[in-house]
Design an enzyme around this catalytic site. Structure first.
Site, PDB file in Angstrom:
ATOM      1  N   LYS A 268      98.370  12.225  84.028  1.00  0.00           N
ATOM      2  CA  LYS A 268      98.955  13.026  82.721  1.00  0.00           C
ATOM      3  C   LYS A 268      98.777  12.395  81.577  1.00  0.00           C
ATOM      4  O   LYS A 268      99.068  11.527  80.834  1.00  0.00           O
ATOM      5  CB  LYS A 268     100.194  13.169  82.848  1.00  0.00           C
ATOM      6  CG  LYS A 268     100.958  13.818  84.078  1.00  0.00           C
ATOM      7  CD  LYS A 268     102.237  13.938  84.357  1.00  0.00           C
ATOM      8  CE  LYS A 268     102.516  14.765  85.671  1.00  0.00           C
ATOM      9  NZ  LYS A 268     103.741  14.236  86.436  1.00  0.00           N
ATOM     10  N   VAL A 269      97.387  12.400  81.059  1.00  0.00           N
ATOM     11  CA  VAL A 269      96.783  11.812  79.818  1.00  0.00           C
ATOM     12  C   VAL A 269      96.742  12.931  78.727  1.00  0.00           C
ATOM     13  O   VAL A 269      96.850  14.128  78.690  1.00  0.00           O
ATOM     14  CB  VAL A 269      95.404  11.505  79.976  1.00  0.00           C
ATOM     15  CG1 VAL A 269      95.605  10.187  81.048  1.00  0.00           C
ATOM     16  CG2 VAL A 269      94.461  12.541  80.442  1.00  0.00           C
TER      17      VAL A 269
END
Length: 255
Positions: free
Chosen positions: A193-194
């Site tokens: 989850k960037v």
């Protein structure tokens, strides 16, 4: 926060605080969605004194420098009136750290100013702790030299990247140290989850902070979750299908 203090300006240019740059997406990478992965084998965490002294810069892919041109184009898509005002007079600017944290993002800052024909002299190593003190509230982190307008062209982009990377590395270091202080043996790993478009910077910063990256992207290891299993009909069917595509050498993780 970091500040860039040019000798040729009276005063200082304040940049966004690291805390402000730790937006929800960045916070999710390292806090609410951190993956606590237990190992079967005994594994000790690294604390500040255990971290490697070598640079992680050589781990970056050859294609990463193309991001620099995109960042600069995004910040200056048309006329640079401010640059026209100051011109090409040779100048020098100081990068000052005003908050405690882990320095990260050095290769990206180097590449930004290199693209603009400027040079950066670092007075600290990547991974070092920036520690302001009452006698020295501003830590001299680096010196940048070049034409005035080119310094200003790279200033905001470089500081945004550096603050973002340093913020992620600082959070990563803090979480790893907490786990180590409780004698928990395993790895603290940042999930996928960037921030879109900033994957390489944030994952790189995780390494500098002493944590693990888990998987870099969808192509890095296969993870089959409830949606895959429901759609395929069973765990066995999902694994068989995945193995046909990923080959025998790739790991398949089923949740």
């Amino acid at each position: 926060p970091f500040w860039l203090k040019p000798f040729w300006l009276k005063g200082e240019i304040e940049i966004s605080k690291i805390a402000d740059l730790l937006s929800c997406s960045c916070h999710e990478v390292l806090c609410s969605n951190v993956l606590w992965h237990s190992k079967q084998l005994h594994c000790d965490f690294m604390n500040s004194s255990d971290l490697p002294t070598t640079s992680f810069a050589t781990i970056l892919p050859p294609s990463w420098r193309s991001c620099v041109s995109q960042w600069l184009a995004d910040d200056c898509p048309t006329f640079d009136v401010g640059g026209f005002v100051v011109g090409d007079k040779p100048e020098e600017a100081w990068l000052l750290g005003k908050s405690a944290g882990v320095l990260a993002g050095v290769p990206f800052v180097d590449a930004i100013f290199e693209e603009l024909g400027c040079t950066v002299e670092w007075h600290m190593k990547e991974g070092d702790q920036v520690i302001p003190t009452p006698p020295h509230p501003k830590v001299h982190v680096a010196t940048v030299r070049g034409a005035a307008r080119r310094l200003l062209l790279g200033e905001r982009t470089a500081l945004n990247v550096l603050s973002r990377a340093s913020g992620v590395a600082t959070e990563a270091r803090q979480i790893v140290d907490i786990a180590r202080s409780h004698d928990w043996h395993g790895e603290v790993a940042a999930t996928r989850k960037v921030t879109p478009g900033f994957r390489l910077v944030e994952k790189y910063a995780v390494l500098v902070g002493g944590a693990s990256t888990h998987r870099m992207d969808l192509s890095h290891m296969v993870m089959l979750k409830d949606n895959h299993i429901w759609s395929k009909g069973s765990i066995t069917a999902a694994i068989k299908s995945a193995r046909l595509a990923c080959g025998f050498s790739s790991k398949i993780d089923v949740e």
